[in-house]
Design a protein around this motif. Structure first.
Motif, PDB file in Angstrom:
ATOM      1  N   LEU A 167       0.798  -1.218   0.000  1.00  0.00           N
ATOM      2  CA  LEU A 167       0.000   0.000   0.000  1.00  0.00           C
ATOM      3  C   LEU A 167       0.841   1.283   0.000  1.00  0.00           C
ATOM      4  O   LEU A 167       0.348   2.351  -0.357  1.00  0.00           O
ATOM      5  N   GLN A 182      -1.733  11.079   9.814  1.00  0.00           N
ATOM      6  CA  GLN A 182      -3.101  10.597  10.033  1.00  0.00           C
ATOM      7  C   GLN A 182      -3.808  10.263   8.722  1.00  0.00           C
ATOM      8  O   GLN A 182      -4.559   9.277   8.653  1.00  0.00           O
ATOM      9  N   LYS A 183      -3.583  11.059   7.676  1.00  0.00           N
ATOM     10  CA  LYS A 183      -4.204  10.768   6.389  1.00  0.00           C
ATOM     11  C   LYS A 183      -3.705   9.442   5.827  1.00  0.00           C
ATOM     12  O   LYS A 183      -4.472   8.674   5.242  1.00  0.00           O
ATOM     13  N   THR A 184      -2.420   9.178   6.018  1.00  0.00           N
ATOM     14  CA  THR A 184      -1.849   7.905   5.559  1.00  0.00           C
ATOM     15  C   THR A 184      -2.479   6.734   6.304  1.00  0.00           C
ATOM     16  O   THR A 184      -2.819   5.710   5.709  1.00  0.00           O
ATOM     17  N   ASP A 186      -5.435   6.656   7.758  1.00  0.00           N
ATOM     18  CA  ASP A 186      -6.817   6.504   7.291  1.00  0.00           C
ATOM     19  C   ASP A 186      -6.851   5.749   5.964  1.00  0.00           C
ATOM     20  O   ASP A 186      -7.709   4.879   5.751  1.00  0.00           O
ATOM     21  N   TYR A 187      -5.917   6.098   5.082  1.00  0.00           N
ATOM     22  CA  TYR A 187      -5.834   5.428   3.779  1.00  0.00           C
ATOM     23  C   TYR A 187      -5.525   3.937   3.966  1.00  0.00           C
ATOM     24  O   TYR A 187      -6.168   3.069   3.353  1.00  0.00           O
ATOM     25  N   LEU A 188      -4.563   3.617   4.810  1.00  0.00           N
ATOM     26  CA  LEU A 188      -4.203   2.218   5.053  1.00  0.00           C
ATOM     27  C   LEU A 188      -5.389   1.439   5.604  1.00  0.00           C
ATOM     28  O   LEU A 188      -5.650   0.303   5.192  1.00  0.00           O
ATOM     29  N   GLU A 189      -6.119   2.067   6.537  1.00  0.00           N
ATOM     30  CA  GLU A 189      -7.283   1.403   7.137  1.00  0.00           C
ATOM     31  C   GLU A 189      -8.351   1.135   6.084  1.00  0.00           C
ATOM     32  O   GLU A 189      -8.926   0.047   6.025  1.00  0.00           O
ATOM     33  N   ASN A 190      -8.616   2.112   5.228  1.00  0.00           N
ATOM     34  CA  ASN A 190      -9.643   1.961   4.189  1.00  0.00           C
ATOM     35  C   ASN A 190      -9.252   0.935   3.132  1.00  0.00           C
ATOM     36  O   ASN A 190     -10.121   0.328   2.488  1.00  0.00           O
ATOM     37  N   GLN A 191      -7.946   0.744   2.958  1.00  0.00           N
ATOM     38  CA  GLN A 191      -7.471  -0.190   1.940  1.00  0.00           C
ATOM     39  C   GLN A 191      -7.235  -1.594   2.480  1.00  0.00           C
ATOM     40  O   GLN A 191      -6.772  -2.464   1.757  1.00  0.00           O
TER      41      GLN A 191
END
Length: 218
Positions: A167, A182-184, A186-191
């Motif tokens: 990812l 934090q944005k990273t 959130d992205y990891l969690e969503n992916q």
């Protein structure tokens, strides 16, 4: 450990071929949680699923086996210790589910702290499940250690790391760090990054700005 016919006799149960065969499977896998499908796969004698279910129900009522509520919604069962009786099950030990091999086992020597229920509540049975990587699998895996500066923030296994690696972008194959904010996260969690990895990174970053997270492997 007593043999299957003796256990059945001690619990005043008929010693049928089917009951003996099913109970022997639990004895051979003493600490392992088995589903109805696992039992069916291990039986040499062909027994229909309804008979397996009724036999399991009989063994539970007699205090021979206990339920394990697994995280995938499939009920599993394991052999009871001597503390169980036909009027209730005493299982204040940990059940451990391995994310890698999917085995669920009883850790009989790790006890759960005693708890007091409110007045009027009557416990009949309890389940305590920990999810992670079992000893056998972790010994075969490469483990990856994560650092924020010089501080070690945690360790993840190769499955979790491969997901993280897929990812994240790397400048070169020699990269050993990622910029995480934090944005990273959130992205990891969503992916689909694992819950453990996401929580580990959130704790490391906190409410502050992003940081370079460095990794090394065993």
């Amino acid at each position: 450990m007593k043999d299957a016919p003796t256990l059945l006799q001690d619990n005043r149960l008929k010693r049928t071929k089917g009951r003996i065969d099913i109970l022997e499977i639990f004895i051979e896998n003493t600490s392992l949680g088995l589903s109805e499908g696992d039992i069916e796969d291990r039986l040499e004698l062909e027994i229909d699923r309804a008979t397996i279910y009724r036999t399991i129900r009989t063994f539970i009522d007699a205090g021979l086996i206990h339920r394990i509520a697994d995280d995938d919604g499939v009920m599993k069962y394991a052999l009871c210790g001597e503390a169980c009786e036909d009027y209730g099950h005493d299982h204040d030990h940990i059940h451990f589910k391995c994310e890698h091999c999917q085995r669920t086992e009883c850790l009989e020597n790790i006890m759960v702290a005693k708890y007091d229920l409110p007045q009027g509540y009557v416990p009949r049975e309890s389940n305590f499940l920990i999810i992670g990587i079992c000893k056998e699998c972790s010994n075969k895996m490469t483990m990856y250690h994560l650092y924020k500066g010089e501080e070690k923030i945690g360790t993840i296994d190769e499955i979790e790391f491969k997901k993280l690696e897929d990812l994240m972008e790397e400048d070169s194959v020699y990269d050993r760090d990622y910029y995480i904010d934090q944005k990273t996260i959130d992205y990891l969690e969503n992916q689909g990054a694992t819950k453990f990895t996401v929580e580990l990174l959130r704790k490391a970053i906190g409410d502050g700005p992003g940081a370079e997270i460095r990794w090394s492997k065993d």
